[in-house]
Design a protein around this motif. Sequence first.
Motif, PDB file in Angstrom:
ATOM      1  N   PHE A 151      47.158  98.269  94.008  1.00  0.00           N
ATOM      2  CA  PHE A 151      46.283  98.448  92.841  1.00  0.00           C
ATOM      3  C   PHE A 151      44.957  97.726  93.049  1.00  0.00           C
ATOM      4  O   PHE A 151      44.922  96.646  93.651  1.00  0.00           O
ATOM      5  N   HIS A 152      43.903  98.304  92.515  1.00  0.00           N
ATOM      6  CA  HIS A 152      42.602  97.638  92.517  1.00  0.00           C
ATOM      7  C   HIS A 152      42.678  96.484  91.507  1.00  0.00           C
ATOM      8  O   HIS A 152      43.350  96.602  90.479  1.00  0.00           O
ATOM      9  N   THR A 153      41.963  95.383  91.800  1.00  0.00           N
ATOM     10  CA  THR A 153      42.016  94.231  90.889  1.00  0.00           C
ATOM     11  C   THR A 153      41.563  94.618  89.475  1.00  0.00           C
ATOM     12  O   THR A 153      42.119  94.138  88.485  1.00  0.00           O
ATOM     13  N   GLY A 154      40.540  95.497  89.401  1.00  0.00           N
ATOM     14  CA  GLY A 154      40.053  95.935  88.088  1.00  0.00           C
ATOM     15  C   GLY A 154      41.149  96.674  87.328  1.00  0.00           C
ATOM     16  O   GLY A 154      41.305  96.511  86.115  1.00  0.00           O
ATOM     17  N   ASP A 155      41.919  97.488  88.048  1.00  0.00           N
ATOM     18  CA  ASP A 155      43.015  98.240  87.441  1.00  0.00           C
ATOM     19  C   ASP A 155      44.078  97.258  86.932  1.00  0.00           C
ATOM     20  O   ASP A 155      44.589  97.391  85.799  1.00  0.00           O
ATOM     21  N   ARG A 215      45.285  96.738  83.083  1.00  0.00           N
ATOM     22  CA  ARG A 215      46.689  96.828  82.643  1.00  0.00           C
ATOM     23  C   ARG A 215      47.078  95.552  81.909  1.00  0.00           C
ATOM     24  O   ARG A 215      47.709  95.593  80.847  1.00  0.00           O
ATOM     25  N   ILE A 216      46.690  94.392  82.502  1.00  0.00           N
ATOM     26  CA  ILE A 216      47.092  93.119  81.892  1.00  0.00           C
ATOM     27  C   ILE A 216      46.478  92.982  80.498  1.00  0.00           C
ATOM     28  O   ILE A 216      47.106  92.462  79.583  1.00  0.00           O
ATOM     29  N   GLU A 217      45.249  93.477  80.329  1.00  0.00           N
ATOM     30  CA  GLU A 217      44.595  93.340  79.021  1.00  0.00           C
ATOM     31  C   GLU A 217      45.035  94.452  78.054  1.00  0.00           C
ATOM     32  O   GLU A 217      45.741  94.201  77.091  1.00  0.00           O
ATOM     33  N   ALA A 218      44.598  95.692  78.356  1.00  0.00           N
ATOM     34  CA  ALA A 218      44.786  96.779  77.393  1.00  0.00           C
ATOM     35  C   ALA A 218      46.258  97.168  77.223  1.00  0.00           C
ATOM     36  O   ALA A 218      46.736  97.329  76.090  1.00  0.00           O
ATOM     37  N   ASP A 219      47.001  97.305  78.335  1.00  0.00           N
ATOM     38  CA  ASP A 219      48.397  97.746  78.202  1.00  0.00           C
ATOM     39  C   ASP A 219      49.258  96.654  77.564  1.00  0.00           C
ATOM     40  O   ASP A 219      50.184  96.950  76.811  1.00  0.00           O
ATOM     41  N   ARG A 254      44.301 106.396  80.295  1.00  0.00           N
ATOM     42  CA  ARG A 254      44.472 105.012  80.745  1.00  0.00           C
ATOM     43  C   ARG A 254      44.006 104.853  82.193  1.00  0.00           C
ATOM     44  O   ARG A 254      43.443 103.834  82.568  1.00  0.00           O
ATOM     45  N   GLU A 255      44.213 105.895  83.012  1.00  0.00           N
ATOM     46  CA  GLU A 255      43.785 105.793  84.415  1.00  0.00           C
ATOM     47  C   GLU A 255      42.266 105.784  84.517  1.00  0.00           C
ATOM     48  O   GLU A 255      41.694 105.006  85.277  1.00  0.00           O
ATOM     49  N   THR A 256      41.604 106.625  83.715  1.00  0.00           N
ATOM     50  CA  THR A 256      40.132 106.625  83.744  1.00  0.00           C
ATOM     51  C   THR A 256      39.606 105.285  83.240  1.00  0.00           C
ATOM     52  O   THR A 256      38.646 104.736  83.787  1.00  0.00           O
ATOM     53  N   ASP A 257      40.255 104.750  82.209  1.00  0.00           N
ATOM     54  CA  ASP A 257      39.845 103.450  81.679  1.00  0.00           C
ATOM     55  C   ASP A 257      39.964 102.370  82.764  1.00  0.00           C
ATOM     56  O   ASP A 257      39.089 101.519  82.917  1.00  0.00           O
ATOM     57  N   LEU A 276      29.038 104.687  86.471  1.00  0.00           N
ATOM     58  CA  LEU A 276      29.675 104.236  85.224  1.00  0.00           C
ATOM     59  C   LEU A 276      29.507 105.301  84.145  1.00  0.00           C
ATOM     60  O   LEU A 276      30.470 105.654  83.443  1.00  0.00           O
ATOM     61  N   ALA A 277      28.264 105.851  84.043  1.00  0.00           N
ATOM     62  CA  ALA A 277      28.003 106.862  83.012  1.00  0.00           C
ATOM     63  C   ALA A 277      28.907 108.072  83.225  1.00  0.00           C
ATOM     64  O   ALA A 277      29.452 108.634  82.260  1.00  0.00           O
ATOM     65  N   SER A 278      29.104 108.466  84.490  1.00  0.00           N
ATOM     66  CA  SER A 278      29.920 109.644  84.748  1.00  0.00           C
ATOM     67  C   SER A 278      31.397 109.383  84.405  1.00  0.00           C
ATOM     68  O   SER A 278      32.070 110.232  83.807  1.00  0.00           O
ATOM     69  N   LEU A 279      31.878 108.175  84.733  1.00  0.00           N
ATOM     70  CA  LEU A 279      33.268 107.842  84.385  1.00  0.00           C
ATOM     71  C   LEU A 279      33.439 107.801  82.865  1.00  0.00           C
ATOM     72  O   LEU A 279      34.434 108.275  82.319  1.00  0.00           O
TER      73      LEU A 279
END
Length: 541
Positions: A112-116, A120-124, A190-193, A223-226
């Motif tokens: 997993f990417h650290t951002g991912d 997960r740790i925050e939002a999920d 959630r994956e796009t987030d 970022l805008a496209s995501l």
Amino acid sequence: MRIVECIGWLWQVSRGFHVQIGWYGIVAVIHVYISLFFVFVCKHLIDIATGVSEDSFGMYVGWMAVCMTAQLVLSVIRSRWTNRTEIRFRNDLHHRLFVHLMGNRWDGREVFHTGDILNRIEADTDTVTDAVCRIFPTVFVTMVQLGGALFFLSRLDRQLTGILVFIMPVALLFSKGYVRKMRWMSREIRETDSCIQSHIQESLQHRVIVRALEHTRKTVDKLASLQSSLREQVFRRTDFSVFSRSMVQVGFMTGYAVAFLWGVSGLRDGTVTFGMMAAFLQLVSQIQRPMVDLSRQIPAFIRIFTAAERLAELTSLPLEQQGKPLRLEGCSGIRIESLTFSYPDCEKKVLDDFTHDFRPGSLTAIVGETGVGKSTLVKLILALVQPKKGKIVIYNGKTEIEASPMTRCNLSYVPQGNTLFSGTIRENLLTGNPAATEEELHRALHTAVADFVFSLPEGLDSVCGEQGTGLSEGQAQRIAIARGLLRPGNILLLDEPTSSLDDETERMLLQRLSKVLEGRTLILITHRETIIRLCTEVIEL
Ligand SMILES: Nc1ncnc2c1ncn2[C@@H]1O[C@H](COP(=O)(O)OP(=O)(O)OP(=O)(O)O)[C@@H](O)[C@H]1O
């Protein structure tokens, strides 16, 4: 992950909170029954006022006051409980996930990417906390409320209850297909987030490089496209769930209309009293509200299962071998026997049948062209990755132990590049040995030619930013060497320790280092001739 497995995972992570949740359920059920009793009291008061009943008016007014006070007290207890449990549960889950991720086995590939992971740790975690502390208890209470209201209504009028029970399960509209589609949509969102968070985290971490490479515009556009993809996905899910919810609303509105008309026609025929009519309407709303609440919770449930699934993916990462540190006394060596290693999903063998004995007290330079596998060998010795074949043994003449996370205590490691943490220089040094005395810190800094620290205004308490910002590469490298020297291990593993140092500083470092090597084994990776000359052995990979 199947829904049953998600529920099992939620049950397991909420262990330690089951008793509290049980108590909350009991309080909530009492609350529900008091509100039903309130309906009964109101009905009697209306019947007394209209002459249908001859009971004591004062007594029922008294009961009304008791019900209202009890409801108020119970709602205070419930909201206090929810807030306290929520923070305890969230901290507990964060803690567990952090401990797991800090101890999980690394096979050379980041899954997993650290951002991912952060996302997960925050939002999920927030979603799961909300589920365990609010949604699940609320659903339980709602079902009890529904059951109680239907039972009470059936005591007043069986036929009407039958009709309502028949109309209400419009919620069955939520077929398997609906749930599957909602789960897929939630997962996609959630994956796009996560992608957005990964992009923000990585861009901010490397913002200086991004700017230097004139990549800022592209980074912002990405970022805008995501974000635009996320917006589209959320709109799609909202439209889908609004349509499905409206269908359920139709069922409930019909139910209310039936109850109302039933009561009105009963009043006209004299089969229903005013008290019964008031009770009908209150009970129908007590049935309707929970049903609407339940239908509203269905998308929430799908979000919960998606969050549980994403967190379970983190907790299912295998852990490193656990155990007590295995420390070898005296001068130790490392024997490598027929070692073969390749990274996951890579055909190429980085090391193929490699054998070498790093004898106790030897000074060995590992050389070889870039990308040949020098750092990988160090990672294998540190047991950060596991060999595919062969073994690594740490020995001291009396004892031999196969390399594992428990043998890391024998190794003082200085990694390549700038690896300082944000905090003071002292805090960085103490990560090498938390018990180091002031004198040992000074000695290690002197050996690492990092005496410049003493001339800083704050000395050892000078603060450096993330990855040692505020210090030059060479300064950060020398502090990292001092940190490695503070480690209690008798085997020094240095990966390109002088890559950022000038010739004079390098010469001084080698001179001072040679004085502390008595009784220690040195393995270093280098491309520099001056260092190679210090060593008693050179191996070329
Ligand atoms: N995490 C990884 N996953 C897949 N392949 C990797 C990974 N890390 C390194 N490699 C590959 O393994 C090989 C050896 O890498 P390693 O970092 O050990 O080389 P090195 O000799 O230390 O190089 P350098 O002198 O440039 O530091 C390289 O071909 C590299 O591409």
